[in-house]
Write a protein that holds these residues in place. Structure first.
Motif, PDB file in Angstrom:
ATOM      1  N   PRO A  64      -5.168  -6.499   7.422  1.00  0.00           N
ATOM      2  CA  PRO A  64      -4.375  -5.992   7.294  1.00  0.00           C
ATOM      3  C   PRO A  64      -3.382  -6.585   6.985  1.00  0.00           C
ATOM      4  O   PRO A  64      -3.133  -7.471   6.853  1.00  0.00           O
ATOM      5  N   ALA A  65      -2.381  -5.416   6.261  1.00  0.00           N
ATOM      6  CA  ALA A  65      -1.313  -6.235   5.564  1.00  0.00           C
ATOM      7  C   ALA A  65       0.299  -5.880   5.971  1.00  0.00           C
ATOM      8  O   ALA A  65       0.245  -4.490   6.929  1.00  0.00           O
ATOM      9  N   HIS A  66       0.701  -7.043   5.665  1.00  0.00           N
ATOM     10  CA  HIS A  66       2.221  -6.778   6.931  1.00  0.00           C
ATOM     11  C   HIS A  66       3.419  -6.620   5.834  1.00  0.00           C
ATOM     12  O   HIS A  66       4.282  -5.812   6.041  1.00  0.00           O
ATOM     13  N   ALA A  67       3.615  -7.238   4.298  1.00  0.00           N
ATOM     14  CA  ALA A  67       4.468  -7.534   3.621  1.00  0.00           C
ATOM     15  C   ALA A  67       3.410  -7.304   1.798  1.00  0.00           C
ATOM     16  O   ALA A  67       4.272  -5.928   2.071  1.00  0.00           O
ATOM     17  N   LEU A  68       3.277  -7.883   1.773  1.00  0.00           N
ATOM     18  CA  LEU A  68       2.387  -7.646   0.340  1.00  0.00           C
ATOM     19  C   LEU A  68       1.100  -7.441   0.716  1.00  0.00           C
ATOM     20  O   LEU A  68      -0.097  -7.972   1.145  1.00  0.00           O
ATOM     21  N   LEU A  69       0.353  -6.542  -0.525  1.00  0.00           N
ATOM     22  CA  LEU A  69      -0.520  -6.284  -0.223  1.00  0.00           C
ATOM     23  C   LEU A  69      -1.853  -6.456  -2.283  1.00  0.00           C
ATOM     24  O   LEU A  69      -1.096  -6.124  -2.671  1.00  0.00           O
ATOM     25  N   ASN A  70      -2.421  -7.472  -1.888  1.00  0.00           N
ATOM     26  CA  ASN A  70      -2.732  -7.509  -3.362  1.00  0.00           C
ATOM     27  C   ASN A  70      -4.266  -7.165  -3.579  1.00  0.00           C
ATOM     28  O   ASN A  70      -4.925  -6.450  -2.389  1.00  0.00           O
ATOM     29  N   ILE A  71      -4.247  -6.502  -4.257  1.00  0.00           N
ATOM     30  CA  ILE A  71      -4.889  -5.632  -5.269  1.00  0.00           C
ATOM     31  C   ILE A  71      -5.712  -6.582  -6.648  1.00  0.00           C
ATOM     32  O   ILE A  71      -5.179  -6.732  -7.364  1.00  0.00           O
ATOM     33  N   LYS A  72      -7.360  -7.097  -6.414  1.00  0.00           N
ATOM     34  CA  LYS A  72      -7.951  -8.325  -7.831  1.00  0.00           C
ATOM     35  C   LYS A  72      -8.611  -7.052  -7.675  1.00  0.00           C
ATOM     36  O   LYS A  72      -9.855  -6.997  -7.567  1.00  0.00           O
ATOM     37  N   GLY A  73      -8.703  -6.819  -9.388  1.00  0.00           N
ATOM     38  CA  GLY A  73      -9.533  -6.230 -10.203  1.00  0.00           C
ATOM     39  C   GLY A  73      -9.828  -6.721 -11.330  1.00  0.00           C
ATOM     40  O   GLY A  73      -8.454  -6.915 -12.062  1.00  0.00           O
ATOM     41  N   GLU A  74     -10.975  -6.345 -12.787  1.00  0.00           N
ATOM     42  CA  GLU A  74     -10.684  -6.737 -13.612  1.00  0.00           C
ATOM     43  C   GLU A  74     -10.993  -5.069 -14.634  1.00  0.00           C
ATOM     44  O   GLU A  74     -11.777  -3.788 -13.398  1.00  0.00           O
ATOM     45  N   ASN A  75     -10.582  -4.848 -15.516  1.00  0.00           N
ATOM     46  CA  ASN A  75      -9.987  -3.801 -15.988  1.00  0.00           C
ATOM     47  C   ASN A  75      -9.930  -2.331 -15.357  1.00  0.00           C
ATOM     48  O   ASN A  75      -9.799  -1.462 -15.842  1.00  0.00           O
ATOM     49  N   MET A  76      -8.144  -2.660 -14.318  1.00  0.00           N
ATOM     50  CA  MET A  76      -8.100  -1.791 -13.542  1.00  0.00           C
ATOM     51  C   MET A  76      -6.830  -0.802 -14.764  1.00  0.00           C
ATOM     52  O   MET A  76      -6.411  -1.461 -15.649  1.00  0.00           O
ATOM     53  N   ARG A  77      -7.324   0.876 -14.264  1.00  0.00           N
ATOM     54  CA  ARG A  77      -6.141   1.308 -15.331  1.00  0.00           C
ATOM     55  C   ARG A  77      -5.135   1.715 -14.544  1.00  0.00           C
ATOM     56  O   ARG A  77      -3.846   1.700 -15.042  1.00  0.00           O
ATOM     57  N   LYS A  78      -5.199   2.367 -12.852  1.00  0.00           N
ATOM     58  CA  LYS A  78      -4.608   3.218 -12.137  1.00  0.00           C
ATOM     59  C   LYS A  78      -4.955   2.781 -10.705  1.00  0.00           C
ATOM     60  O   LYS A  78      -6.217   2.142 -10.502  1.00  0.00           O
ATOM     61  N   ILE A  79      -3.856   2.463 -10.137  1.00  0.00           N
ATOM     62  CA  ILE A  79      -3.408   2.557  -8.546  1.00  0.00           C
ATOM     63  C   ILE A  79      -3.195   3.407  -7.894  1.00  0.00           C
ATOM     64  O   ILE A  79      -2.077   3.598  -8.464  1.00  0.00           O
ATOM     65  N   LEU A  80      -3.652   3.647  -7.034  1.00  0.00           N
ATOM     66  CA  LEU A  80      -2.791   4.313  -6.056  1.00  0.00           C
ATOM     67  C   LEU A  80      -3.348   4.788  -4.574  1.00  0.00           C
ATOM     68  O   LEU A  80      -4.187   4.541  -4.620  1.00  0.00           O
ATOM     69  N   ILE A  81      -2.629   4.452  -3.783  1.00  0.00           N
ATOM     70  CA  ILE A  81      -2.146   4.558  -2.653  1.00  0.00           C
ATOM     71  C   ILE A  81      -1.516   5.352  -1.326  1.00  0.00           C
ATOM     72  O   ILE A  81      -0.681   6.395  -1.948  1.00  0.00           O
ATOM     73  N   TYR A  82      -2.366   6.289  -1.464  1.00  0.00           N
ATOM     74  CA  TYR A  82      -2.932   7.590  -0.345  1.00  0.00           C
ATOM     75  C   TYR A  82      -2.468   7.449   1.380  1.00  0.00           C
ATOM     76  O   TYR A  82      -2.786   6.621   1.693  1.00  0.00           O
TER      77      TYR A  82
END
Length: 90
Positions: A21-39
């Motif tokens: 679980p995340a408290h303050a910052l969430l890190n998203i790591k991956g190559e060739n990412m174009r869009k990120i959505l959080i629902y």
């Protein structure tokens, strides 16, 4: 496999989402990412970016209500992956 948007879903993408679980910052790591959505669990988009997506994207989740969220990443090849994350307070 296609998702509701008709975009192919990657079953095992090379993506890291941490801490979870995340408290303050969430890190998203991956190559060739174009869009990120959080629902949230109601399906509402609480975060969206399609500009300047780096191989490591940091999202401030400190203002999000505690609970479960879904991170959807769409890659340059139009494939996508969705991962569940939890936001909580220490």
């Amino acid at each position: 496999v296609l998702n509701n948007d008709g975009i192919p879903v990657i079953e095992t993408a090379n993506v890291e989402i941490f801490p979870n679980p995340a408290h303050a910052l969430l890190n998203i790591k991956g190559e060739n990412m174009r869009k990120i959505l959080i629902y949230n669990t109601d399906g509402q988009i609480v975060y969206f970016t399609d500009e300047n997506v780096n191989d490591l994207q940091q999202v401030d989740v400190s203002r999000y209500a505690p609970g479960q969220y879904f991170v959807k990443i769409i890659f340059n090849n139009k494939q996508s992956v969705t991962k569940k994350v939890v936001v909580n307070r220490k």
